[in-house]
Design a protein around this motif. Structure first.
Motif, PDB file in Angstrom:
ATOM      1  N   ALA A 127     -14.700 -25.500  -6.357  1.00 25.82           N
ATOM      2  CA  ALA A 127     -13.772 -26.557  -6.765  1.00 25.82           C
ATOM      3  C   ALA A 127     -13.996 -26.924  -8.233  1.00 25.82           C
ATOM      4  N   LYS A 128     -15.254 -26.891  -8.661  1.00 28.24           N
ATOM      5  CA  LYS A 128     -15.578 -27.222 -10.054  1.00 28.24           C
ATOM      6  C   LYS A 128     -15.755 -25.972 -10.912  1.00 28.24           C
ATOM      7  N   ASN A 129     -15.676 -24.806 -10.262  1.00 30.54           N
ATOM      8  CA  ASN A 129     -15.847 -23.536 -10.966  1.00 30.54           C
ATOM      9  C   ASN A 129     -17.214 -23.470 -11.652  1.00 30.54           C
ATOM     10  N   THR A 130     -18.236 -23.815 -10.891  1.00 30.81           N
ATOM     11  CA  THR A 130     -19.596 -23.792 -11.426  1.00 30.81           C
ATOM     12  C   THR A 130     -20.531 -23.040 -10.480  1.00 30.81           C
ATOM     13  N   VAL A 131     -21.638 -22.576 -11.035  1.00 28.40           N
ATOM     14  CA  VAL A 131     -22.759 -22.072 -10.261  1.00 28.40           C
ATOM     15  C   VAL A 131     -23.957 -22.941 -10.638  1.00 28.40           C
ATOM     16  N   ASN A 132     -24.529 -23.586  -9.648  1.00 27.88           N
ATOM     17  CA  ASN A 132     -25.546 -24.595  -9.900  1.00 27.88           C
ATOM     18  C   ASN A 132     -26.935 -24.102  -9.518  1.00 27.88           C
ATOM     19  N   LEU A 133     -27.901 -24.505 -10.307  1.00 29.44           N
ATOM     20  CA  LEU A 133     -29.303 -24.201 -10.023  1.00 29.44           C
ATOM     21  C   LEU A 133     -30.013 -25.518  -9.754  1.00 29.44           C
ATOM     22  N   GLN A 134     -30.383 -25.737  -8.509  1.00 33.60           N
ATOM     23  CA  GLN A 134     -31.127 -26.935  -8.134  1.00 33.60           C
ATOM     24  C   GLN A 134     -32.604 -26.616  -8.224  1.00 33.60           C
ATOM     25  N   MET A 135     -33.313 -27.400  -9.031  1.00 34.72           N
ATOM     26  CA  MET A 135     -34.726 -27.141  -9.272  1.00 34.72           C
ATOM     27  C   MET A 135     -35.528 -28.321  -8.734  1.00 34.72           C
ATOM     28  N   ASN A 136     -36.411 -28.056  -7.814  1.00 27.85           N
ATOM     29  CA  ASN A 136     -37.259 -29.088  -7.211  1.00 27.85           C
ATOM     30  C   ASN A 136     -38.721 -28.784  -7.486  1.00 27.85           C
ATOM     31  N   GLU A 137     -39.547 -29.804  -7.298  1.00 17.81           N
ATOM     32  CA  GLU A 137     -41.005 -29.644  -7.477  1.00 17.81           C
ATOM     33  C   GLU A 137     -41.322 -28.981  -8.817  1.00 17.81           C
ATOM     34  N   LEU A 138     -40.704 -29.500  -9.854  1.00 20.11           N
ATOM     35  CA  LEU A 138     -40.863 -28.884 -11.165  1.00 20.11           C
ATOM     36  C   LEU A 138     -42.302 -28.992 -11.663  1.00 20.11           C
ATOM     37  N   ARG A 139     -42.720 -27.968 -12.367  1.00 17.62           N
ATOM     38  CA  ARG A 139     -44.080 -27.860 -12.890  1.00 17.62           C
ATOM     39  C   ARG A 139     -44.038 -27.771 -14.412  1.00 17.62           C
ATOM     40  N   PHE A 140     -45.175 -28.031 -15.038  1.00 13.95           N
ATOM     41  CA  PHE A 140     -45.235 -27.912 -16.495  1.00 13.95           C
ATOM     42  C   PHE A 140     -44.734 -26.531 -16.940  1.00 13.95           C
ATOM     43  N   GLU A 141     -45.110 -25.505 -16.181  1.00 15.17           N
ATOM     44  CA  GLU A 141     -44.772 -24.137 -16.581  1.00 15.17           C
ATOM     45  C   GLU A 141     -43.295 -23.796 -16.381  1.00 15.17           C
ATOM     46  N   ASP A 142     -42.533 -24.715 -15.796  1.00 12.15           N
ATOM     47  CA  ASP A 142     -41.085 -24.513 -15.686  1.00 12.15           C
ATOM     48  C   ASP A 142     -40.365 -24.893 -16.973  1.00 12.15           C
ATOM     49  N   THR A 143     -41.104 -25.455 -17.918  1.00  8.57           N
ATOM     50  CA  THR A 143     -40.526 -25.812 -19.210  1.00  8.57           C
ATOM     51  C   THR A 143     -39.921 -24.587 -19.870  1.00  8.57           C
ATOM     52  N   GLY A 144     -38.742 -24.751 -20.439  1.00 11.27           N
ATOM     53  CA  GLY A 144     -38.130 -23.648 -21.144  1.00 11.27           C
ATOM     54  C   GLY A 144     -36.652 -23.868 -21.371  1.00 11.27           C
ATOM     55  N   VAL A 145     -36.040 -22.857 -21.912  1.00  9.22           N
ATOM     56  CA  VAL A 145     -34.592 -22.849 -22.072  1.00  9.22           C
ATOM     57  C   VAL A 145     -34.014 -22.011 -20.934  1.00  9.22           C
ATOM     58  N   TYR A 146     -33.074 -22.595 -20.230  1.00  7.53           N
ATOM     59  CA  TYR A 146     -32.458 -21.932 -19.086  1.00  7.53           C
ATOM     60  C   TYR A 146     -31.075 -21.427 -19.495  1.00  7.53           C
ATOM     61  N   TYR A 147     -30.857 -20.161 -19.228  1.00  6.59           N
ATOM     62  CA  TYR A 147     -29.596 -19.512 -19.576  1.00  6.59           C
ATOM     63  C   TYR A 147     -28.883 -19.048 -18.315  1.00  6.59           C
ATOM     64  N   CYS A 148     -27.568 -19.134 -18.328  1.00  4.22           N
ATOM     65  CA  CYS A 148     -26.823 -18.444 -17.285  1.00  4.22           C
ATOM     66  C   CYS A 148     -26.055 -17.298 -17.927  1.00  4.22           C
ATOM     67  N   ALA A 149     -25.838 -16.280 -17.128  1.00  3.18           N
ATOM     68  CA  ALA A 149     -25.157 -15.080 -17.587  1.00  3.18           C
ATOM     69  C   ALA A 149     -24.211 -14.623 -16.493  1.00  3.18           C
TER      70      ALA A 149
END
Length: 129
Positions: free
Chosen positions: A75-97
């Motif tokens: 409906a929104k024409n999106t693909v979503n990434l739900q991220m839980n229990e985030l850790r320090f090492e999850d820090t970064g730039v997230y790209y979709c392709a």
């Protein structure tokens, strides 16, 4: 030509959650296999998750299984990434392709990105207390 655009990046504390969205205008993302990647500080880009348009299945790199989920919102024409229990090492730039429906998710997640049509500009996710 599909042009993905990420949104939703924000500062989050360890243990927190965040939802990223990948959107595209003028085309239906449902016609494309969509892959999320992450590039942490000083690290190479790595595959996170993939939603195949060909077989309708979702795929995750082992590091993210159980904590992250991927979904399509047609409906929104999106693909979503739900991220839980985030850790320090999850820090970064997230790209979709976005790639063709026949693109093998596992190949794309493990570095075979030759057949990807286009990349977004990325969205920053700093995980910090």
């Amino acid at each position: 030509q599909v042009q993905p655009a990420e949104s939703g990046g924000d500062l989050v504390e360890p243990g927190g959650s965040l939802k990223l969205s990948c959107a595209a205008s003028g085309v239906s993302l449902d016609d494309y296999t969509v892959i999320w990647f992450r590039q942490g500080p000083g690290n190479e880009r790595e595959g996170v998750s993939c939603f195949s348009s060909g077989d309708g299945l979702t795929y995750f790199t082992d590091s993210f299984k159980g904590r992250f989920s991927i979904s399509r919102d047609n409906a929104k024409n999106t693909v979503n990434l739900q991220m839980n229990e985030l850790r320090f090492e999850d820090t970064g730039v997230y790209y979709c392709a976005a790639g063709p429906p026949w693109l093998f998710c596992w190949s794309a997640l493990t570095g075979s990105t030759d057949y990807i049509h286009s990349w977004g500009q990325g969205t920053q996710v700093p995980v910090s207390a």
